[in-house]
Design a protein around this motif. Structure first.
Motif: not given
Length: 489
Positions: A72-87
């Motif tokens: 990854p090159e972008a900095v993810f927000t809290d909610q985006e990190l949650v979405a990665i796990i759930n994805g």
């Protein structure tokens, strides 16, 4: 309570077998309240390893992992990190979200209700390999994070569920924060002792670093065991990976882990999951819609209760708050079932009509174990308009002579001997009722609630007789008045 130990994934610790472990995967079903990954136990578990006489191979500090599509090159927000796990959970065909809104942990870290925790290593320089205390991590707004759990099969339990912590920041910042060690330090810390102090109680562990399967830019494995090891104590295995702007910490409880060979199956499983998380972040970067505007954040709700006195006269603390809505990375969340039939009390439908609101839930404890009050506070979005869901609920409870409660999961029960109570609280809308259940206890239940503007507070408690119900409602009303006063209403 989660099992004791240090923290790798946020909710699992090495300790005794038995019922003290709570899988975040199970708590994830409670999407309305959010899951407090690791809530209630500090330092979840970087891994468990017992010292052995076998020579230890220093962890591979860097390599580009095969099978990944870059980092990854972008900095993810809290909610985006949650979405990665759930994805990843959805890719694995899991039927429920495995990570929850990080706002609950973040706001909980500022509540003052968590125990004091400190961690020391011997040698002291080996602290670089111990994941950050979760209460400190949750409060650190310089690095974004999400926590969750990933069952490895149909069964969810301490030895079959990988605990996950994702963190994200600018590449140099995350590397320094989570992987700020040299190869020389890794060699010196191939084995070390760990002491975790929680509310004055000290727990000690032996930790050993392991060579980890190549996953990304930098990785190391760990084993951790209780020291001395007691009968039935779990060990744990952990994996930490640096991938561009993202740090991954995984852990899995292992019944017997005394050598690198014992740890290898767990390390291989976690390496596979780490690659999936990286691939999800790189090839399917999440897009998370912002919540609707709200005059109060989750932190604001927690701060609102500081200095508030509960119905029994004791101080109140709100342990955390989060936004009601679909969990990032899934379509799961409170679902409105349409209009609630008259004279029905249904929390699922109620919260489903409050999407975008900020919700906090807590409990005050009285003199005895059974003497407690549960309460909730909701700040509606500034875009909310009448008829407000609270007013609809209050109207039904005021106007009906019988109530059927629909319980999460599909069952229902009738409130018998249902009666209205009087309160003198000045509010835009309010209710107070007493009733009994057919549970044979003879107890009376008292529920009350009030709304001022976009803020509502509700509470329920029990009393031994109908004669005490009105006095109980009066105490709840005084509690609501204190909350509104602190809110400037």
């Amino acid at each position: 309570m989660p099992v004791r130990g240090i923290e790798t994934g946020g909710a699992l610790r090495a300790g005794t077998k038995g019922g003290r472990w709570i899988a975040c995967a199970a708590a994830a079903l409670l999407a309305l309240a959010g899951c407090s990954s690791g809530g209630g136990t500090p330092g979840a578990s970087p891994s468990d390893g017992s010292p052995t006489a076998t020579a230890t191979t220093p962890p591979a500090s860097s390599s580009s992992g095969p099978g990944t599509t870059g980092v990854p090159e972008a900095v993810f927000t809290d909610q985006e990190l949650v979405a990665i796990i759930n994805g990843v959970a959805q890719n694995r065909k899991l039927q429920f979200p495995t990570a929850q809104d990080s706002a609950r942990q973040r706001s909980g870290a500022s509540s003052g209700s968590f125990p004091q925790v400190s961690t020391e290593t011997t040698p002291s320089e080996c602290i670089a390999f111990v994941p950050q205390n979760p209460f400190v991590r949750w409060a650190d707004k310089s690095v974004n994070f999400a926590e969750g759990a990933m069952p490895m099969g149909a069964q969810s339990g301490p030895a079959t569920t990988i605990m996950i912590t994702l963190r994200s920041a600018e590449k140099d910042a995350i590397a320094k924060a989570d992987f700020g060690y040299t190869d020389d330090l890794a060699a010196r810390c191939s084995q070390f002792d760990l002491a975790s102090t929680e509310s004055g109680r000290i727990s000690t562990y032996a930790v050993r670093l392991l060579a980890a399967p190549p996953v990304a830019e930098k990785q190391h494995g760990l084993m951790q065991t209780t020291k001395p090891k007691g009968p039935g104590d779990y060990g744990s295995v952990g994996l930490r990976v640096l991938a561009g702007t993202m740090s991954i910490t995984l852990s899995l409880a292992v019944a017997e882990v005394n050598s690198e060979a014992d740890a290898k199956p767990a390390l291989d499983s976690m390496a596979g999951l780490a690659k999936e998380l990286i691939d999800q972040a790189v090839t399917k970067p999440p897009t998370v819609a912002p919540p609707p505007p709200n005059s109060r954040t989750a932190d604001d709700l927690v701060a609102l209760f500081k200095g508030v006195t509960g119905p029994d006269g004791s101080p109140v603390a709100l342990p955390g708050a989060s936004v009601i809505g679909p969990v990032p990375g899934t379509s799961a969340g409170p679902s409105s079932q349409g209009p609630v039939p008259p004279c029905t009390y249904n929390d699922e439908a109620y919260y489903g009509s409050l999407l975008g609101a900020v919700l906090g839930q807590g409990q005050t404890q009285g003199a005895s174990k059974m003497d407690y009050t549960e309460f909730s506070v909701i700040s509606m979005p500034t875009t909310a308009a009448p008829p407000y869901p609270f007013d609809t609920r209050a109207g039904a409870l005021r106007d009906c002579t019988t109530i059927q409660e629909d319980i999460l999961g599909g069952s229902s029960r009738e409130w018998s001997a249902f009666s209205q109570l009087n309160t003198t609280l000045a509010a835009d809308s309010s209710y107070a009722v007493a009733y009994q259940l057919s549970d044979g206890t003879g107890e009376w239940h008292v529920r009350a609630g009030a709304r001022k503007g976009t803020l509502s507070v509700e509470a329920n408690t029990r009393t031994s007789s109908q004669d005490e119900a009105q006095a109980t409602a009066d105490r709840l009303a005084a509690f609501f008045g204190s909350v509104f006063s602190h809110a400037g209403l």
